[in-house]
Design an enzyme around this catalytic site. Structure first.
Site, short mmCIF file in Angstrom:
data_model
loop_
_atom_site.label_atom_id
_atom_site.label_comp_id
_atom_site.label_asym_id
_atom_site.label_seq_id
_atom_site.Cartn_x
_atom_site.Cartn_y
_atom_site.Cartn_z
N HIS A 217 0.85 -1.20 0.00
CA HIS A 217 0.00 0.00 0.00
C HIS A 217 0.88 1.25 0.00
O HIS A 217 0.68 2.17 -0.80
CB HIS A 217 -0.94 0.01 1.21
CG HIS A 217 -1.55 1.35 1.49
ND1 HIS A 217 -2.53 1.89 0.70
CD2 HIS A 217 -1.30 2.27 2.47
CE1 HIS A 217 -2.87 3.09 1.18
NE2 HIS A 217 -2.14 3.34 2.25
N ASP B 175 7.15 21.75 -26.44
CA ASP B 175 7.01 20.41 -25.83
C ASP B 175 8.07 20.31 -24.76
O ASP B 175 8.77 21.28 -24.46
CB ASP B 175 7.19 19.31 -26.89
CG ASP B 175 6.51 18.01 -26.48
OD1 ASP B 175 6.75 17.54 -25.34
OD2 ASP B 175 5.72 17.46 -27.27
N HIS C 44 13.08 11.71 3.77
CA HIS C 44 12.49 12.99 4.11
C HIS C 44 12.37 13.92 2.92
O HIS C 44 11.29 14.48 2.70
CB HIS C 44 13.13 13.69 5.30
CG HIS C 44 12.27 14.83 5.71
ND1 HIS C 44 11.18 14.69 6.53
CD2 HIS C 44 12.24 16.11 5.26
CE1 HIS C 44 10.53 15.83 6.60
NE2 HIS C 44 11.15 16.71 5.85
N HIS D 266 13.14 10.81 11.99
CA HIS D 266 12.42 9.54 11.90
C HIS D 266 13.06 8.47 12.78
O HIS D 266 12.59 7.34 12.83
CB HIS D 266 12.40 9.03 10.45
CG HIS D 266 11.69 9.96 9.53
ND1 HIS D 266 10.35 9.86 9.26
CD2 HIS D 266 12.13 11.02 8.81
CE1 HIS D 266 9.98 10.82 8.41
NE2 HIS D 266 11.05 11.54 8.13
CU CU1 Z 1 10.79 13.48 7.71
#
Ligand code: CU1
Length: 531
Positions: free
Chosen positions: A82, A111, A258, A308
């Protein structure tokens, strides 16, 4: 549409009604930026449905405590795929689709710079998606390791892990090639008079995003390659027994991960910065500060990765650095939110579907930003790490942020892309259903997280039952509401009313998003031709 503009921009559309072999070959071989933009957007929608079904499997399992719908192994495979499919298959390609459609027209280029490379960038994607799906059907199934693919678990997985690594390499190639194309197009192919600081803000956000991609994607490629050699070639990068370190994987992954958040968020900011001025009938407030804020966010995004990883056992000095650096990002983000609100201030506001999604974005993305600020604080994150609070936080950023911005962009530009209007009443229904069901699904997950429910676990104690039931009901409502979106788009394409030259009552998408200086062209359909 003038004959010249038709030749430049409309090539390929003359073949629209040829089916069969020629129809298929036209889409496979197309080098036209509009065709490729359309391919990206449809691919993104298909992946959105696939990733969405996986989300519903997760929510079905979590509807009640105890195991009932799937076994824990398959549950883990669902959370992993997912995440990977939504990030790399749905959200990123959607914004590359917008880039392909809009950037050449916005800067007055015929383009994209490398038209055939553009074709290749897109056609890599279905093969990567195929590899991800294929991993379910090999011995051991897809890797149930989480989309972050943390070592050392990845070393023990079956061959599905190798297919996933290969898929990530291909996805990365696609992104890097697409970024090279966008950077080259913007820097070299602007029409005379279109200076960088006159570009619509969407082009700026993509220019900066493209640099982020070129810097970040190879880092992810490195992380999964080291995983691959740890698995098959006797290296021990992430294995302490051989002198390596599993935490090294987390550093490398989040050095990519991140900036990836902003790779997704910045183009969404770009879309919002086009939509809000249009429906406020005012130029974007603080254009220059928007450009600088975008650049500041991009630079800061490379020095905050370890937020994190507060719980891996890093020194307090490290925690403090990453905490302060992370909270610093709130400053340029605040500048953006202020400018969007200031653009609306005393404007002639109307609330058609694109504007509703933009305002929905403004409220909910800002909330996702605030919960991000909460999580950036070390003492709080240590409590909330790997709980549903984190899941709630990043779904506010990814769904109500990126996805709502994508919806705003589709409704905003669909009349320009197809020449037809969508059904405004149904569009408003789509917005309100999405808005309500999104919050039913994800707002309550904050409570679950605060109460200590961990993420990525298929079962939970009875005390979490009520909010989980509500969240699952919301998720199924949200999923069903997106079928309405498909219906609205198909209906517009097949039988929508002919769109006027300027569908938004004086708020043409380009006129109001520029600085006061006249743009090289005013109408979407008559882009200047470079001599
Ligand atoms: Cu982060």
């Amino acid at each position: 549409m003038s004959a010249v503009a038709d030749h430049v921009h409309g090539h390929g559309h003359a073949h629209d009604h040829h089916g069969g072999y020629r129809g298929v070959m036209r889409w496979i071989t197309t080098t036209n930026h509009k065709d490729i933009g359309t391919l990206y957007l449809w691919f993104s929608f298909v992946m959105f449905m696939v990733g969405g079904v996986m989300a519903l499997v997760i929510r079905a399992e979590l509807f009640s405590p105890g195991l009932q719908v799937v076994d824990p192994d398959f549950f883990n495979q669902m959370t992993t795929m997912h995440g990977l499919i939504m990030v790399f298959g749905a959200i990123m390609p959607a914004f590359v689709g917008f880039a392909n459609w809009q950037i050449p027209m916005m800067i007055g280029a015929p383009d994209m710079a490398f038209a055939r490379l553009n074709n290749w960038s897109f056609w890599l994607l279905p093969f990567a998606a195929l590899l991800l799906i294929l991993s379910f059907f090999v011995p051991g199934g897809a890797p149930g390791v989480g989309w972050t693919l943390y070592a050392p678990l990845t070393v023990q997985m079956g061959i599905g892990m190798d297919l996933t690594i290969f898929a990530i390499h291909i996805l990365g190639m696609s992104s890097i090639l697409g970024s090279i194309n966008i950077i080259t197009t913007i820097l070299n192919m602007r029409a005379p008079g279109m200076t960088l600081m006159k570009m619509p803000l969407f082009c700026w956000t993509w220019l900066i995003t493209a640099y982020l991609l070129v810097a970040a994607m190879p880092v992810l490629a490195g992380a999964v390659t080291m995983t691959l050699t740890d698995r098959h070639f006797g290296t021990t990068f992430f294995n302490a027994a051989g002198g390596g370190d599993p935490v090294l994987y987390q550093h490398i992954f989040w050095f990519f991960g991140h900036p990836e958040v902003y790779i997704i968020a910045l183009p969404a900011f770009g879309v919002i910065s086009q939509v809000i001025p249009a429906f406020s009938r005012k130029p974007l407030f603080g254009y220059a500060s928007m450009v600088y804020a975008t650049a500041a966010i991009a630079i800061l995004s490379f020095i905050v990765w370890a937020h994190h990883m507060y719980t891996v056992g890093m020194p307090v000095t490290g925690q403090l650095f990453f905490m302060y650096a992370t909270t610093l990002i709130a400053v340029p983000t605040g500048v953006k939110v202020f400018n969007w609100v200031a653009t609306m201030w005393r404007g002639s506001l109307t609330f058609e579907t694109p504007m509703l999604f933009a305002i929905g974005f403004l409220f909910l993305f800002t909330m996702g930003g605030f919960t991000g600020l909460v999580l950036s604080l070390v003492p709080i994150d240590i409590q909330l790490h790997d709980t549903y609070y984190v899941v709630a936080h990043f779904h506010y950023v990814m769904v109500a942020g990126a996805l709502f911005a994508a919806f705003a962009g589709v409704y905003f530009w669909l009349p320009k892309w197809t020449g037809r209007m969508y059904d405004e009443t149904l569009g408003k229904w789509h917005f309100w259903l999405s808005m309500i069901f999104f919050n039913i699904t994800f707002f309550v997950q904050h409570f679950l997280g605060l109460a200590g429910m961990p993420r990525r676990i298929p079962d939970y104690p009875l005390m979490f039952e009520t909010w989980n039931k509500i969240s699952s009901i919301g998720a199924f409502g949200f999923g069903l509401s997106q079928l309405l979106f498909l219906y609205i788009v198909l209906k517009a394409i097949r039988s929508g009313e002919k769109a006027p030259e300027k569908p938004w009552e004086g708020a043409d998408s380009l006129e109001w998003t520029h600085l006061p200086t006249p743009a090289p062209y005013h109408s979407f359909e008559t882009a200047p031709v470079l001599k």
